[in-house]
Design a protein around this motif. Structure first.
Motif, PDB file in Angstrom:
ATOM      1  N   ASN A  65       0.816  -1.208   0.000  1.00 15.61           N
ATOM      2  CA  ASN A  65       0.000   0.000   0.000  1.00 15.61           C
ATOM      3  C   ASN A  65       0.848   1.255   0.000  1.00 15.61           C
ATOM      4  O   ASN A  65       0.454   2.278  -0.573  1.00 15.61           O
ATOM      5  CB  ASN A  65      -0.942  -0.008   1.210  1.00 15.61           C
ATOM      6  N   LEU A  66       2.006   1.197   0.628  1.00 15.96           N
ATOM      7  CA  LEU A  66       2.919   2.343   0.583  1.00 15.96           C
ATOM      8  C   LEU A  66       3.373   2.600  -0.847  1.00 15.96           C
ATOM      9  O   LEU A  66       3.409   3.749  -1.303  1.00 15.96           O
ATOM     10  CB  LEU A  66       4.122   2.104   1.489  1.00 15.96           C
ATOM     11  N   ARG A  67       3.717   1.547  -1.560  1.00 12.11           N
ATOM     12  CA  ARG A  67       4.109   1.702  -2.971  1.00 12.11           C
ATOM     13  C   ARG A  67       2.970   2.312  -3.779  1.00 12.11           C
ATOM     14  O   ARG A  67       3.187   3.200  -4.614  1.00 12.11           O
ATOM     15  CB  ARG A  67       4.508   0.346  -3.554  1.00 12.11           C
ATOM     16  N   ALA A  68       1.751   1.840  -3.530  1.00  8.01           N
ATOM     17  CA  ALA A  68       0.592   2.370  -4.251  1.00  8.01           C
ATOM     18  C   ALA A  68       0.346   3.834  -3.883  1.00  8.01           C
ATOM     19  O   ALA A  68       0.009   4.658  -4.745  1.00  8.01           O
ATOM     20  CB  ALA A  68      -0.643   1.529  -3.944  1.00  8.01           C
ATOM     21  N   ALA A  69       0.535   4.186  -2.601  1.00 11.18           N
ATOM     22  CA  ALA A  69       0.346   5.572  -2.167  1.00 11.18           C
ATOM     23  C   ALA A  69       1.347   6.496  -2.846  1.00 11.18           C
ATOM     24  O   ALA A  69       0.995   7.586  -3.316  1.00 11.18           O
ATOM     25  CB  ALA A  69       0.483   5.656  -0.644  1.00 11.18           C
ATOM     26  N   LYS A  70       2.609   6.065  -2.916  1.00 14.13           N
ATOM     27  CA  LYS A  70       3.631   6.880  -3.569  1.00 14.13           C
ATOM     28  C   LYS A  70       3.340   7.043  -5.058  1.00 14.13           C
ATOM     29  O   LYS A  70       3.483   8.138  -5.618  1.00 14.13           O
ATOM     30  CB  LYS A  70       5.010   6.252  -3.370  1.00 14.13           C
ATOM     31  N   LYS A  71       2.916   5.948  -5.687  1.00 12.97           N
ATOM     32  CA  LYS A  71       2.622   5.999  -7.120  1.00 12.97           C
ATOM     33  C   LYS A  71       1.437   6.920  -7.390  1.00 12.97           C
ATOM     34  O   LYS A  71       1.451   7.708  -8.345  1.00 12.97           O
ATOM     35  CB  LYS A  71       2.338   4.592  -7.648  1.00 12.97           C
ATOM     36  N   ALA A  72       0.406   6.840  -6.544  1.00 15.95           N
ATOM     37  CA  ALA A  72      -0.760   7.704  -6.709  1.00 15.95           C
ATOM     38  C   ALA A  72      -0.387   9.168  -6.475  1.00 15.95           C
ATOM     39  O   ALA A  72      -0.827  10.062  -7.206  1.00 15.95           O
ATOM     40  CB  ALA A  72      -1.862   7.275  -5.741  1.00 15.95           C
ATOM     41  N   ARG A  73       0.450   9.418  -5.466  1.00 10.14           N
ATOM     42  CA  ARG A  73       0.892  10.785  -5.203  1.00 10.14           C
ATOM     43  C   ARG A  73       1.668  11.348  -6.378  1.00 10.14           C
ATOM     44  O   ARG A  73       1.520  12.527  -6.725  1.00 10.14           O
ATOM     45  CB  ARG A  73       1.767  10.811  -3.947  1.00 10.14           C
ATOM     46  N   ASN A  74       2.469  10.509  -7.031  1.00 12.49           N
ATOM     47  CA  ASN A  74       3.294  10.967  -8.144  1.00 12.49           C
ATOM     48  C   ASN A  74       2.489  11.355  -9.374  1.00 12.49           C
ATOM     49  O   ASN A  74       2.997  12.057 -10.246  1.00 12.49           O
ATOM     50  CB  ASN A  74       4.321   9.891  -8.525  1.00 12.49           C
ATOM     51  N   VAL A  75       1.230  10.880  -9.447  1.00  6.45           N
ATOM     52  CA  VAL A  75       0.369  11.273 -10.563  1.00  6.45           C
ATOM     53  C   VAL A  75      -0.733  12.208 -10.078  1.00  6.45           C
ATOM     54  O   VAL A  75      -1.750  12.385 -10.731  1.00  6.45           O
ATOM     55  CB  VAL A  75      -0.230  10.042 -11.285  1.00  6.45           C
ATOM     56  N   ALA A  76      -0.508  12.814  -8.883  1.00  8.02           N
ATOM     57  CA  ALA A  76      -1.416  13.809  -8.302  1.00  8.02           C
ATOM     58  C   ALA A  76      -2.790  13.246  -7.984  1.00  8.02           C
ATOM     59  O   ALA A  76      -3.764  13.998  -7.908  1.00  8.02           O
ATOM     60  CB  ALA A  76      -1.537  15.024  -9.221  1.00  8.02           C
ATOM     61  N   ALA A  77      -2.902  11.918  -7.779  1.00  8.96           N
ATOM     62  CA  ALA A  77      -4.164  11.302  -7.348  1.00  8.96           C
ATOM     63  C   ALA A  77      -4.172  11.316  -5.819  1.00  8.96           C
ATOM     64  O   ALA A  77      -3.960  10.288  -5.162  1.00  8.96           O
ATOM     65  CB  ALA A  77      -4.278   9.887  -7.892  1.00  8.96           C
ATOM     66  N   LEU A  78      -4.412  12.484  -5.241  1.00  9.44           N
ATOM     67  CA  LEU A  78      -4.236  12.677  -3.808  1.00  9.44           C
ATOM     68  C   LEU A  78      -5.214  11.858  -2.979  1.00  9.44           C
ATOM     69  O   LEU A  78      -4.857  11.313  -1.929  1.00  9.44           O
ATOM     70  CB  LEU A  78      -4.372  14.165  -3.468  1.00  9.44           C
ATOM     71  N   GLN A  79      -6.476  11.775  -3.429  1.00 12.86           N
ATOM     72  CA  GLN A  79      -7.465  11.001  -2.692  1.00 12.86           C
ATOM     73  C   GLN A  79      -7.077   9.533  -2.637  1.00 12.86           C
ATOM     74  O   GLN A  79      -7.169   8.890  -1.587  1.00 12.86           O
ATOM     75  CB  GLN A  79      -8.847  11.154  -3.344  1.00 12.86           C
ATOM     76  N   SER A  80      -6.619   9.004  -3.761  1.00 13.19           N
ATOM     77  CA  SER A  80      -6.188   7.608  -3.796  1.00 13.19           C
ATOM     78  C   SER A  80      -4.957   7.401  -2.930  1.00 13.19           C
ATOM     79  O   SER A  80      -4.855   6.405  -2.205  1.00 13.19           O
ATOM     80  CB  SER A  80      -5.892   7.186  -5.239  1.00 13.19           C
ATOM     81  N   ALA A  81      -4.017   8.331  -2.991  1.00 14.74           N
ATOM     82  CA  ALA A  81      -2.805   8.218  -2.174  1.00 14.74           C
ATOM     83  C   ALA A  81      -3.157   8.194  -0.692  1.00 14.74           C
ATOM     84  O   ALA A  81      -2.605   7.400   0.081  1.00 14.74           O
ATOM     85  CB  ALA A  81      -1.863   9.378  -2.476  1.00 14.74           C
ATOM     86  N   ALA A  82      -4.108   9.046  -0.283  1.00 14.84           N
ATOM     87  CA  ALA A  82      -4.535   9.065   1.121  1.00 14.84           C
ATOM     88  C   ALA A  82      -5.183   7.743   1.511  1.00 14.84           C
ATOM     89  O   ALA A  82      -4.961   7.228   2.619  1.00 14.84           O
ATOM     90  CB  ALA A  82      -5.508  10.225   1.347  1.00 14.84           C
TER      91      ALA A  82
END
Length: 445
Positions: free
Chosen positions: A73-90
């Motif tokens: 989930n940390l990997r997914a959070a970082k990947k989502a943050r890198n594409v500005a998908a903030l809600q998904s990253a959270a």
């Protein structure tokens, strides 16, 4: 349909949803099991390609306390943050935290710290202040964490005080307390801060002028965690000091970041601070050549970090230096580049400033028709509101009201910066940037 020798994929997402909805077997337990099968059966690159799908399937089941699933989930959070998908990253960060074992603060502290840090950062960016502060509280209450390890959460707290609550002076003081706790005290005496600021600006300028741009192309990257933490907190102190109109603390903080860069290596925030120092050079000395040179150093550093921090670097360079040294039409493309890089880096503040400069400020200065400029305001406002960027929305409102007034017939009312989009008399706490922008707008009216 087939997409390889042993690979298949759904023809369309809607087909997948329809097929899954017809099956009574698609329970949370089934999806969790499927996610685990994919996670354990796919190789590294395949998991990375399907990272969001795998994490989503696992998260739909009963969350199990397992380190590897928390790390997923940390990997997914970082990947989502890198594409500005903030809600998904959270969301991924929250699920990762739920999957942390009870003893993770002793056995996997770095994993736990990073999950809580991203969670707090994303919740703050989304405007969910209570959720962000709860993440911060959990980490700051952990006795196992060192003062340096806590800094990444304290940085978010400083941002909440600044951008979220407009308590800039308090945010700057909070940062100074944190820096003192980790052993970095850099202010001589409060009463001597103006003298220290001028001394450091002169000394830093002299030191930089002796170094070629190539020096920074080959300078090592900062790796010491203590100095990394100091730079990040100094960055927040500098921003808060500027907004609190404390120019002396602002100047000293910038010089100290540059000093740390020269002595301990490049940080991803270094490039932006060299741009600010270039602006100081322009502000104090009206030195176009020196300011341009410091900007060239900033761009050389920025190349080392790609898009990380590029949005802020470009907006600062254009705002304070390049508009004085370059033809304005040549700056439109870099600004749009800064906007896209800022979004991809998750830096919505820098992205929106670049967009404001690209669509409003530069076209106005270049004499473009007011009608087309006016059409851009609602588009930008929607993006700022979605990202909960209140200080940037106020800046936009100032320019919006200015353009509206300029389209009116000249009168006493048209010369006042008051109307539907911005009312100067009803605004309370304002930053130095807001005050400067209001004075600019009134001058134009």
């Amino acid at each position: 349909e087939s997409c390889g020798e042993d690979d298949f994929r759904w023809v369309h997402d809607k087909v997948q949803e329809a097929a899954l909805s017809l099956s009574n077997l698609v329970t949370p337990t089934f999806q969790f099991g499927l996610g685990i099968c994919l996670y354990e059966g796919l190789d590294g690159p395949q998991v990375e390609t399907q990272l969001f799908d795998v994490a989503d399937l696992i998260n739909k089941g009963n969350l199990t306390a397992k380190v590897d699933l928390a790390a997923l989930n940390l990997r997914a959070a970082k990947k989502a943050r890198n594409v500005a998908a903030l809600q998904s990253a959270a969301r991924y960060a929250a699920n990762g935290i739920k999957q942390l074992p009870i003893d993770s603060w002793t056995t996997d502290r770095e994993l736990a710290l990073t999950l809580y840090s991203i969670g707090a950062d994303m919740e703050w960016a989304l405007g969910n202040i209570d959720a962000a502060e709860e993440y911060i509280r959990v980490v700051l209450d952990r006795e196992e964490c060192t003062e340096i390890e806590k800094v990444r959460l304290q940085v978010v707290k400083a941002r909440i005080l600044s951008a979220g609550q407009n308590r800039y002076k308090e945010a700057a003081e909070y940062g100074l307390v944190v820096l003192k706790k980790i052993g970095y005290k850099f202010i001589w005496q409060r009463s001597l801060l103006p003298v220290q600021a001028l001394t450091l600006v002169t000394r830093t300028s002299s030191r930089l002028e002796k170094l070629p741009v190539e020096h920074f192309e080959n300078l090592g990257i900062m790796t010491d965690r203590k100095y990394q933490a100091i730079v990040v907190m100094l960055h927040n102190v500098q921003r808060a000091a500027y907004n609190a109109k404390d120019l002396s603390l602002n100047f000293v903080s910038i010089c100290k970041i540059i000093e740390l860069t020269l002595d301990h290596g490049l940080h991803e925030l270094s490039a932006a601070k060299f741009c600010v120092f270039a602006a100081i050079k322009m502000f104090l000395k009206k030195d176009h050549a020196g300011s341009s040179y410091f900007c060239n150093i900033a761009f050389a550093i920025q190349k080392r970090f790609g898009r990380r921090g590029a949005g802020e670097t470009l907006s600062l360079a254009v705002s304070f230096v390049l508009t004085n040294t370059k033809p304005l039409h040549e700056l439109l493309t870099p600004l749009m580049d800064g906007y896209t890089r800022g979004l991809r880096d998750g830096d919505n503040e820098a992205a929106m400033i670049n967009l404001l400069l690209h669509c409003i400020c530069l076209p106005y200065i270049m004499g473009r028709p007011l009608g087309p400029i006016l059409e851009e305001f609602p588009k930008i406002a929607g993006q700022m509101e979605e990202a909960n960027l209140r200080p940037q929305l106020m800046l936009l409102g100032i320019f919006w009201q200015m353009i509206l007034n300029l389209r009116l017939h000249p009168s006493g009312a048209s010369k006042k910066l008051e109307g539907e989009r911005f009312n100067q008399s009803s605004v309370g706490n304002m930053t130095a940037m807001h005050i400067g922008t209001i004075n600019l707008a009134i001058g134009e009216l």
